[in-house]
Scaffold this active site. Sequence first.
Site, PDB file in Angstrom:
ATOM      1  N   ARG A  29       0.818  -1.218   0.000  1.00 18.60           N
ATOM      2  CA  ARG A  29       0.000   0.000   0.000  1.00 18.60           C
ATOM      3  C   ARG A  29       0.854   1.273   0.000  1.00 18.60           C
ATOM      4  O   ARG A  29       0.550   2.223   0.732  1.00 18.60           O
ATOM      5  CB  ARG A  29      -0.928   0.038   1.222  1.00 18.60           C
ATOM      6  CG  ARG A  29      -1.899  -1.101   1.309  1.00 18.60           C
ATOM      7  CD  ARG A  29      -3.210  -0.757   0.623  1.00 18.60           C
ATOM      8  NE  ARG A  29      -4.094  -1.898   0.676  1.00 18.60           N
ATOM      9  CZ  ARG A  29      -4.976  -2.110   1.644  1.00 18.60           C
ATOM     10  NH1 ARG A  29      -5.136  -1.237   2.588  1.00 18.60           N
ATOM     11  NH2 ARG A  29      -5.724  -3.188   1.623  1.00 18.60           N
ATOM     12  N   ARG A  33      -3.703   7.026   1.006  1.00 19.87           N
ATOM     13  CA  ARG A  33      -4.171   8.286   1.579  1.00 19.87           C
ATOM     14  C   ARG A  33      -3.169   9.012   2.468  1.00 19.87           C
ATOM     15  O   ARG A  33      -3.390  10.162   2.830  1.00 19.87           O
ATOM     16  CB  ARG A  33      -5.474   8.045   2.350  1.00 19.87           C
ATOM     17  CG  ARG A  33      -6.673   8.015   1.406  1.00 19.87           C
ATOM     18  CD  ARG A  33      -7.968   7.824   2.161  1.00 19.87           C
ATOM     19  NE  ARG A  33      -8.051   6.436   2.614  1.00 19.87           N
ATOM     20  CZ  ARG A  33      -9.068   5.946   3.320  1.00 19.87           C
ATOM     21  NH1 ARG A  33     -10.045   6.733   3.705  1.00 19.87           N
ATOM     22  NH2 ARG A  33      -9.090   4.672   3.655  1.00 19.87           N
ATOM     23  N   ARG A  42      -7.671  11.483  -5.701  1.00 20.92           N
ATOM     24  CA  ARG A  42      -8.889  10.789  -5.271  1.00 20.92           C
ATOM     25  C   ARG A  42     -10.083  11.754  -5.251  1.00 20.92           C
ATOM     26  O   ARG A  42     -11.182  11.411  -5.675  1.00 20.92           O
ATOM     27  CB  ARG A  42      -8.658  10.212  -3.882  1.00 20.92           C
ATOM     28  CG  ARG A  42      -9.675   9.178  -3.450  1.00 20.92           C
ATOM     29  CD  ARG A  42      -9.306   8.692  -2.045  1.00 20.92           C
ATOM     30  NE  ARG A  42      -9.983   7.477  -1.672  1.00 20.92           N
ATOM     31  CZ  ARG A  42     -11.222   7.415  -1.227  1.00 20.92           C
ATOM     32  NH1 ARG A  42     -11.925   8.519  -1.121  1.00 20.92           N
ATOM     33  NH2 ARG A  42     -11.769   6.262  -0.896  1.00 20.92           N
ATOM     34  N   ASP A  79      -6.994  -3.339  -7.033  1.00 20.47           N
ATOM     35  CA  ASP A  79      -7.380  -3.974  -5.780  1.00 20.47           C
ATOM     36  C   ASP A  79      -7.634  -5.452  -6.022  1.00 20.47           C
ATOM     37  O   ASP A  79      -8.014  -5.842  -7.128  1.00 20.47           O
ATOM     38  CB  ASP A  79      -8.632  -3.314  -5.188  1.00 20.47           C
ATOM     39  CG  ASP A  79      -8.799  -3.685  -3.722  1.00 20.47           C
ATOM     40  OD1 ASP A  79      -8.152  -3.057  -2.868  1.00 20.47           O
ATOM     41  OD2 ASP A  79      -9.534  -4.646  -3.440  1.00 20.47           O
ATOM     42  N   TYR A 155     -14.095 -12.677   0.677  1.00 21.14           N
ATOM     43  CA  TYR A 155     -14.855 -11.475   0.297  1.00 21.14           C
ATOM     44  C   TYR A 155     -16.110 -11.849  -0.489  1.00 21.14           C
ATOM     45  O   TYR A 155     -17.177 -11.262  -0.288  1.00 21.14           O
ATOM     46  CB  TYR A 155     -13.975 -10.515  -0.518  1.00 21.14           C
ATOM     47  CG  TYR A 155     -12.963  -9.805   0.343  1.00 21.14           C
ATOM     48  CD1 TYR A 155     -13.317  -8.677   1.079  1.00 21.14           C
ATOM     49  CD2 TYR A 155     -11.670 -10.279   0.444  1.00 21.14           C
ATOM     50  CE1 TYR A 155     -12.388  -8.029   1.886  1.00 21.14           C
ATOM     51  CE2 TYR A 155     -10.733  -9.639   1.252  1.00 21.14           C
ATOM     52  CZ  TYR A 155     -11.098  -8.518   1.965  1.00 21.14           C
ATOM     53  OH  TYR A 155     -10.182  -7.891   2.770  1.00 21.14           O
TER      54      TYR A 155
HETATM   55  O1  1CP Z   1       0.222   0.763  -3.352  1.00 22.99           O
HETATM   56  C1  1CP Z   1      -0.527  -0.222  -3.310  1.00 22.99           C
HETATM   57  O2  1CP Z   1      -0.207  -1.267  -2.718  1.00 22.99           O
HETATM   58  C2  1CP Z   1      -1.832  -0.075  -4.003  1.00 22.99           C
HETATM   59  C3  1CP Z   1      -2.488  -1.241  -4.597  1.00 22.99           C
HETATM   60  C4  1CP Z   1      -3.349  -2.078  -3.641  1.00 22.99           C
HETATM   61  C5  1CP Z   1      -3.135  -3.399  -3.283  1.00 22.99           C
HETATM   62  C6  1CP Z   1      -1.922  -4.227  -3.584  1.00 22.99           C
HETATM   63  C7  1CP Z   1      -4.595  -1.691  -3.087  1.00 22.99           C
HETATM   64  C8  1CP Z   1      -5.209  -0.370  -3.201  1.00 22.99           C
HETATM   65  N1  1CP Z   1      -5.154  -2.790  -2.473  1.00 22.99           N
HETATM   66  C9  1CP Z   1      -4.281  -3.826  -2.567  1.00 22.99           C
HETATM   67  C10 1CP Z   1      -4.468  -5.208  -2.111  1.00 22.99           C
HETATM   68  C11 1CP Z   1      -5.593  -5.526  -1.194  1.00 22.99           C
HETATM   69  N2  1CP Z   1      -6.861  -4.999  -1.170  1.00 22.99           N
HETATM   70  C12 1CP Z   1      -5.527  -6.546  -0.227  1.00 22.99           C
HETATM   71  C13 1CP Z   1      -4.349  -7.464  -0.013  1.00 22.99           C
HETATM   72  C14 1CP Z   1      -3.269  -6.825   0.769  1.00 22.99           C
HETATM   73  C15 1CP Z   1      -3.623  -6.515   2.204  1.00 22.99           C
HETATM   74  O3  1CP Z   1      -3.726  -7.463   2.978  1.00 22.99           O
HETATM   75  O4  1CP Z   1      -3.797  -5.338   2.495  1.00 22.99           O
HETATM   76  C16 1CP Z   1      -6.772  -6.594   0.418  1.00 22.99           C
HETATM   77  C17 1CP Z   1      -7.184  -7.520   1.543  1.00 22.99           C
HETATM   78  C18 1CP Z   1      -7.593  -5.618  -0.184  1.00 22.99           C
HETATM   79  C19 1CP Z   1      -9.012  -5.333   0.119  1.00 22.99           C
HETATM   80  C20 1CP Z   1      -9.165  -3.902   0.468  1.00 22.99           C
HETATM   81  N3  1CP Z   1      -9.262  -2.904  -0.421  1.00 22.99           N
HETATM   82  C21 1CP Z   1      -9.133  -3.319   1.727  1.00 22.99           C
HETATM   83  C22 1CP Z   1      -8.928  -4.070   3.017  1.00 22.99           C
HETATM   84  C23 1CP Z   1     -10.197  -4.129   3.758  1.00 22.99           C
HETATM   85  C24 1CP Z   1     -10.200  -5.290   4.694  1.00 22.99           C
HETATM   86  O5  1CP Z   1     -10.945  -6.217   4.383  1.00 22.99           O
HETATM   87  O6  1CP Z   1      -9.470  -5.235   5.704  1.00 22.99           O
HETATM   88  C25 1CP Z   1      -9.287  -1.934   1.589  1.00 22.99           C
HETATM   89  C26 1CP Z   1      -9.368  -0.872   2.645  1.00 22.99           C
HETATM   90  C27 1CP Z   1      -9.340  -1.693   0.203  1.00 22.99           C
HETATM   91  C28 1CP Z   1      -9.410  -0.375  -0.461  1.00 22.99           C
HETATM   92  C29 1CP Z   1      -8.103   0.065  -0.988  1.00 22.99           C
HETATM   93  N4  1CP Z   1      -7.350  -0.673  -1.872  1.00 22.99           N
HETATM   94  C30 1CP Z   1      -6.227   0.030  -2.209  1.00 22.99           C
HETATM   95  C31 1CP Z   1      -6.271   1.284  -1.511  1.00 22.99           C
HETATM   96  C32 1CP Z   1      -5.235   2.367  -1.615  1.00 22.99           C
HETATM   97  C33 1CP Z   1      -7.449   1.296  -0.753  1.00 22.99           C
HETATM   98  C34 1CP Z   1      -7.961   2.439   0.076  1.00 22.99           C
HETATM   99  C35 1CP Z   1      -8.861   3.205  -0.824  1.00 22.99           C
HETATM  100  C36 1CP Z   1      -8.999   4.638  -0.468  1.00 22.99           C
HETATM  101  O7  1CP Z   1      -9.778   4.896   0.457  1.00 22.99           O
HETATM  102  O8  1CP Z   1      -8.417   5.521  -1.143  1.00 22.99           O
END
Ligand code: 1CP
Length: 346
Positions: A29, A33, A42, A79, A155
């Site tokens: 990540r 943000r 965003r 994602d 999910y």
């Molecule tokens: O820089 C990066 O790594 C961006 C790319 C990226 C990746 C590799 C994002 C963007 N998400 C992910 C993988 C991801 N998404 C995982 C696997 C890694 C981990 O364990 O964190 C998982 C479980 C998700 C699902 C997801 N998407 C969550 C987690 C929620 C939960 O169930 O705990 C969340 C909050 C998101 C939204 C998301 N995805 C990515 C970002 C930057 C965000 C936040 C969005 C925002 O509000 O701007």
Amino acid sequence: MTTLGTDERLLVRALRREPLSRTPVWLMRQAGRYLSEYRAVRERAGGFLQMVRDPELAAEVTLQPVRRFEMDAAIVFSDILMPLQAMGMPLVFDEGGPALPAPVCERGHVEALKPLVPAESLSYVGETLRLVRRELPDETALIGFCGAPFTLASYAVEGGTARSFARLRSMMYRDSGTFELLMDRLAEAAAAHLRYQAERGCDVLVLFDTWAGSLGREDWLRYAAPWTRRVLAQTAGIVPRVVFAGHADHLLEDLAALGAEGIGLDHRTDLPGTFERTGGKVALQGNLDPAVLLAGPEEVARRTHALLDAVDGRPGHVLSLGHGVLKETDPECVAAFVAAVKERER
Ligand code: 1CP
């Protein structure tokens, strides 16, 4: 100007466990943000999904952290849930995180999932990769990723983030035919998505199995590992692959035997000790606690050096966090993390 090939990029070489002049670094990540320039995009885009599905914007936020901190890799901004959307599941993101309002509850729902053809339904990922590679410094690796089948299933069945995974676990035990059909579909989709990203120029692929560690070893071997192994078998020999699992200290030896070139460790695991446990068979990625980045830059540097001292230059280490960067993180602390490893060039 000479052009570096994928084999010469530091991250790829570390995953091949070559001895290197320094350890490569990237952060889970790393786009997000905690960066003001990310929040600005965003705001302009109107939401997370709009950013992901617009290759210009997705490429821009992929590149933002690399421009600022010069990590050794960019990870494509997308994602793990995008393939579920592409398979026909409605997907929304709000402040509370992701939600899938029509979860998979029965066999008919699995049968209704569309097979994934990434070049059609995920072509925006391919276009983002093309735009990123064009701008990325030659020596910087490009990472593609996908969710592992068990984490995707969590999910798809729970409809969002779960605490107890009660729906998923009931399906697993009481309707294992439906569960297995779902896992078959998700493994096929994951392998297709990873191969597509490699074709579009990724140097490394990460398979995120965030929730694998919620299973005890016996259940993991029975209900999760066979499908992860299948994804890895179907993506073998292309580019190095890393499997990340959270809360998975009890699974490390087994994770190391799945067939991936590297495994990603969360911060609860003793990283130096894992080199012994896995017998040097795989590269290890990790594993500073992301919450340590909430300390000041000096403390971040101290803790990063301590981790690197403990690893003691063993080949096959990729420096990263044990999980994603928290949104409260001061960018100065990410800078301190990256600088600490770079100043150790041997
Ligand atoms: O820089 C990066 O790594 C961006 C790319 C990226 C990746 C590799 C994002 C963007 N998400 C992910 C993988 C991801 N998404 C995982 C696997 C890694 C981990 O364990 O964190 C998982 C479980 C998700 C699902 C997801 N998407 C969550 C987690 C929620 C939960 O169930 O705990 C969340 C909050 C998101 C939204 C998301 N995805 C990515 C970002 C930057 C965000 C936040 C969005 C925002 O509000 O701007």
